[in-house]
Design an enzyme around this catalytic site. Structure first.
Site, PDB file in Angstrom:
ATOM      1  N   LYS A   1       0.823  -1.210   0.000  1.00 23.63           N
ATOM      2  CA  LYS A   1       0.000   0.000   0.000  1.00 23.63           C
ATOM      3  C   LYS A   1       0.856   1.259   0.000  1.00 23.63           C
ATOM      4  CE  LYS A   1      -4.266  -1.952   1.734  1.00 23.63           C
ATOM      5  NZ  LYS A   1      -5.264  -2.101   2.792  1.00 23.63           N
TER       6      LYS A   1
ATOM      7  N   ARG B   1      -2.783 -10.224   5.468  1.00 21.46           N
ATOM      8  CA  ARG B   1      -3.232 -10.316   4.074  1.00 21.46           C
ATOM      9  C   ARG B   1      -2.138  -9.727   3.196  1.00 21.46           C
ATOM     10  NH1 ARG B   1      -5.699  -6.992   0.465  1.00 21.46           N
ATOM     11  NH2 ARG B   1      -7.261  -7.875  -0.904  1.00 21.46           N
TER      12      ARG B   1
HETATM   13  C1  7PJ Z   1      -7.886  -4.855   2.324  1.00 19.39           C
HETATM   14  C2  7PJ Z   1      -8.874  -5.757   1.972  1.00 19.39           C
HETATM   15  C3  7PJ Z   1      -7.497  -4.764   3.702  1.00 19.39           C
HETATM   16  C4  7PJ Z   1      -9.112  -6.491   4.144  1.00 19.39           C
HETATM   17  C5  7PJ Z   1      -8.209  -4.685   0.222  1.00 19.39           C
HETATM   18  C6  7PJ Z   1      -5.422  -3.604  -1.352  1.00 19.39           C
HETATM   19  C7  7PJ Z   1      -6.772  -3.023  -1.498  1.00 19.39           C
HETATM   20  N1  7PJ Z   1      -9.489  -6.574   2.867  1.00 19.39           N
HETATM   21  N2  7PJ Z   1      -9.077  -5.632   0.639  1.00 19.39           N
HETATM   22  N3  7PJ Z   1      -8.151  -5.605   4.560  1.00 19.39           N
HETATM   23  N4  7PJ Z   1      -7.465  -4.210   1.224  1.00 19.39           N
HETATM   24  N5  7PJ Z   1      -9.687  -7.271   5.055  1.00 19.39           N
HETATM   25  O1  7PJ Z   1      -5.214  -4.804  -1.245  1.00 19.39           O
HETATM   26  O2  7PJ Z   1      -4.487  -2.774  -1.366  1.00 19.39           O
HETATM   27  O3  7PJ Z   1      -6.650  -3.980   4.124  1.00 19.39           O
HETATM   28  S1  7PJ Z   1      -8.116  -4.195  -1.432  1.00 19.39           S
END
Ligand code: 7PJ
Length: 277
Positions: free
Chosen positions: A223, A257
């Site tokens: 990010k 994640r």
């Molecule tokens: C996240 C997500 C996060 C959860 C995305 C990206 C944008 N789900 N989906 N937490 N971010 N739970 O991956 O940069 O931070 S999409």
């Protein structure tokens, strides 16, 4: 305290050790691997790679939620996500999470073998609470201020940590009232979702307070905040992302994640070995 565990359809995921959620974007416009895994074969090859590298969960996302992204129509999201989900379930024995806010996508995903739901809108969309309850699957509820299209324009909080925790308490109550087992819920502060770098760092430092409520999932892989901390937007973000995720684990996160599963898995292996001897 009993070690928390999630009942992910036919499989149980215990959280006594940190777990890795590998990201599979099936959007044509996702910021880091845009368009690369939209084809089913490429998606499957990437899943295979992530599982071999040590992913415990594969998170499929068909809606881009990066800052500025536009909404995706329901049918388009279904067409992106469901065939890939089915193909993964056919070929691999793993837990597949679906990153969606739409009740219909949740229902179809559960019917196609998803083992977890991941909602950046914390089951706030119409029908989402009921579908999540009906599925019986674990749900990650994430905090976001505003909507993706505008959330990074001017995020404002009086007390970011307290406000995010209050939000979780409210959503946990709403979930429980809808018949969702609260032991099946993970919470996520939503790094970068309506937050400045300062907000993100303050939240990361206070994950322990959140972990006292429910298992914490964090996503900061690649990010903007990583580039901001490095002071250079042109650099590769892998190393920064791994270190940031490891610090989240140190501060109480149970699931990370990530895009770079291999690097994350190595970091966690060393971290565990040095801690436990
Ligand atoms: C996240 C997500 C996060 C959860 C995305 C990206 C944008 N789900 N989906 N937490 N971010 N739970 O991956 O940069 O931070 S999409």
């Amino acid at each position: 305290m009993e070690t928390p565990s999630l009942r992910c359809g036919g499989r149980t995921l215990t959280l006594e050790i940190p777990r890795i959620m590998g990201i599979l974007n099936v959007t044509p416009d996702s910021f880091s691997d845009g368009g690369r895994f939209v084809g089913k074969d490429k998606a499957l090859a990437h899943v295979d790679h992530m599982l071999q590298a040590g992913a415990d969960i594969i998170d499929i996302g068909g809606e881009s939620t990066r800052p500025g992204a536009a909404a995706v129509p329901l049918q388009e999201e279904l067409d992106r996500v469901i065939p890939v989900l089915e193909a993964i379930k056919e070929r691999f024995d793993t837990i597949v999470s679906v990153d969606t806010s739409k009740a219909t996508v949740m229902r179809e995903a559960a019917a196609s073998g998803a083992g977890m739901l991941n909602d950046v809108r914390a089951l706030c969309e119409e029908g989402a609470l009921a579908e999540a309850a009906e599925s019986g699957l674990p749900v990650c509820i994430m905090h976001m201020q505003g909507q993706p299209r505008t959330m990074q324009l001017e995020p404002v909080y009086d007390e970011v940590v307290a406000e995010v925790i209050d939000f979780f308490k409210g959503r946990l109550q709403a979930a429980e009232s809808s018949g969702i087992d609260v032991n099946q819920i993970c919470i996520d502060p939503g790094f970068g979702f309506g937050k400045t770098l300062c907000h993100n760092v303050e939240l990361a430092q206070n994950l322990g307070k959140m972990a006292a409520i429910a298992p914490v999932l964090t996503g900061l892989s690649r990010k903007r905040m990583i580039a901001e901390m490095l002071g250079d937007h042109s650099l590769d973000r892998t190393m920064g992302s791994v270190v940031a995720a490891l610090q989240c684990v140190q501060n109480g996160a149970s699931i990370v994640r990530v895009h770079d599963v291999h690097a994350m898995a190595q970091a966690l292996t060393i971290w565990q070995a040095m801690r436990t001897g």
